[in-house]
Design an enzyme around this catalytic site. Structure first.
Site, short mmCIF file in Angstrom:
data_model
loop_
_atom_site.label_atom_id
_atom_site.label_comp_id
_atom_site.label_asym_id
_atom_site.label_seq_id
_atom_site.Cartn_x
_atom_site.Cartn_y
_atom_site.Cartn_z
N LYS A 158 -49.93 -51.01 15.55
CA LYS A 158 -50.19 -49.72 15.09
C LYS A 158 -51.39 -49.50 14.56
CE LYS A 158 -49.07 -47.82 11.35
NZ LYS A 158 -50.39 -47.13 10.80
N ASP A 198 -54.67 -64.63 11.04
CA ASP A 198 -55.77 -63.77 11.52
C ASP A 198 -55.46 -63.61 13.17
OD1 ASP A 198 -58.16 -62.94 13.00
OD2 ASP A 198 -59.27 -64.60 12.03
N PHE A 199 -55.17 -62.27 13.48
CA PHE A 199 -54.60 -61.85 14.82
C PHE A 199 -55.92 -62.37 15.85
CE2 PHE A 199 -55.19 -57.46 13.20
CZ PHE A 199 -56.61 -57.21 13.59
N HIS A 251 -58.10 -49.27 17.81
CA HIS A 251 -59.00 -48.24 17.63
C HIS A 251 -60.02 -48.62 16.46
CE1 HIS A 251 -57.24 -45.46 14.19
NE2 HIS A 251 -57.42 -46.65 13.88
N SER A 305 -45.63 -44.25 6.33
CA SER A 305 -44.24 -43.76 6.02
C SER A 305 -43.97 -42.32 6.67
CB SER A 305 -44.03 -43.83 4.37
OG SER A 305 -44.85 -42.79 3.97
N GLY A 319 -50.70 -57.12 12.09
CA GLY A 319 -51.74 -56.10 11.15
C GLY A 319 -50.80 -55.26 10.48
#
Length: 348
Positions: free
Chosen positions: A246, A231-232, A250, A159, A181
């Protein structure tokens, strides 16, 4: 001996390297017990705080003294303690991510993972896997306390990031946006609120989506946004001209990251874009602010402790994109959040 090695170290530089873990436990213990929240209306005695928090008065008094030594409280010397400006940030109702981050960072489960950092360095894998025998995202399915703390912190930090991203990156060319995600939908809700003609989809595993519809409704975009469980690593929803990632890549090693990106590359419409919103490791010597360097370095260590991924340079992202059938596009910095960028990956 170099000039750097010949400099006499100062105690204030050495001490946190030994007792940083204690600093964290002192503060996060106070947060978990609700000690600081007792002081939002003004100074109180150690005894009154102990009664309110149902803690052992002599032990609590010692904790309060430690908090005062760390600058979180002031100690008047009359057994009265009061919040400092720093201490206010750790209170529950403060509109910053500090309170939630303290709960998350002080969670005993994550401390066990940090305790296995040596094993991660010696043998690879993650500290979390060495400590618990499973990846953190599987663990969150049955550890609701930790899941709530992690997802809650992600919501608040998103946010704060999202409005700045909207200022510096132009989403107006996109008609359909999928947040891969996307968790509770905070990022996509902000993007859709500022891009009134666009529709969207938040895509994530079920535990991450429990508050998503409420977030979208409160943002006034629920009628333009779907919520899909998936599930990506298997697939992502097709037919969009923008895919957001986003702080996803990582978390994962190169092989897994390429798999995610390849799924996005196969799904994105011709002329569309995959947008990686992430921290970027700067070129050596290009950043001189010690705090920026520490934040990035500790984020990378956090990846080693909890996840299989790492923070990456632009060139490392370029290679991931190439391996996934994409190519590097524009890299847009977000000045309000140092080292945070929107990196475009374009169909090759």
């Amino acid at each position: 001996m170099t000039d750097t090695q010949s400099e006499q170290p100062k105690l204030e530089d050495i001490f946190p390297l030994f007792f940083g873990h204690a600093y964290s436990q002192v503060v996060t213990t106070a947060v978990r017990l609700g000690v600081l929240d007792q002081l939002t209306d003004g100074a109180k005695s150690a005894h009154d705080i102990a009664v309110a928090t149902e803690t052992h008065p002599p032990s609590l008094h010692r904790l309060l003294r430690a908090l005062a030594a760390l600058g979180v409280l002031t100690d008047s010397g009359d057994d009265l303690f009061e919040l400092t400006g720093l201490g206010v940030l750790f209170c529950k109702d403060t509109p910053t991510p500090v309170h939630g981050a303290a709960l998350m960072c002080g969670d005993p489960t994550l401390w066990q993972a940090w305790g296995a950092l040596e094993e991660a360095v010696r043998h690879g894998d993650t500290g979390f896997h060495h400590a618990f025998g499973e990846v953190i995202w599987d663990h969150l399915r049955h550890n609701q306390r930790l899941a709530s703390r992690i997802y809650g912190t992600m919501k608040v930090t998103t946010s704060m990031l999202a409005p700045a991203v909207l200022v510096h990156y132009d989403f107006s060319p996109f008609k359909t946006i999928v947040d891969i995600g996307g968790g509770d939908g905070s990022l996509l809700a902000t993007v859709l609120a500022g891009t009134e003609h666009a529709r969207g989809t938040v895509y994530d595993i079920e535990p991450a989506l429990r508050q998503t519809r409420d977030v979208l409704t409160n943002a006034g975009v629920a009628d333009r946004c779907d919520v899909r469980v998936g599930d990506f690593f298997e697939s992502v929803p097709g037919g969009a001209d923008a895919y957001l990632l986003k702080h996803i890549l990582h978390d994962w090693d190169d092989e897994a990251s390429v798999r995610i990106l390849r799924n996005c590359a196969e799904a994105v419409d011709p002329g569309g874009k995959v947008l990686v919103l992430t921290s970027v490791v700067p070129d050596r010597g290009s950043v001189t602010d010690p705090m920026e360097l520490k934040v990035l370095a500790m984020s990378d260590m956090e990846m080693m402790a909890f996840h299989s991924g790492r923070e990456r340079t632009v060139d490392e992202f370029r290679k991931l994109f190439t391996d996934a059938g994409l190519r590097l596009g524009e890299v847009v910095s977000i000045p309000e959040h140092p080292n945070f960028h929107v990196i475009e990956a374009l169909p090759a």
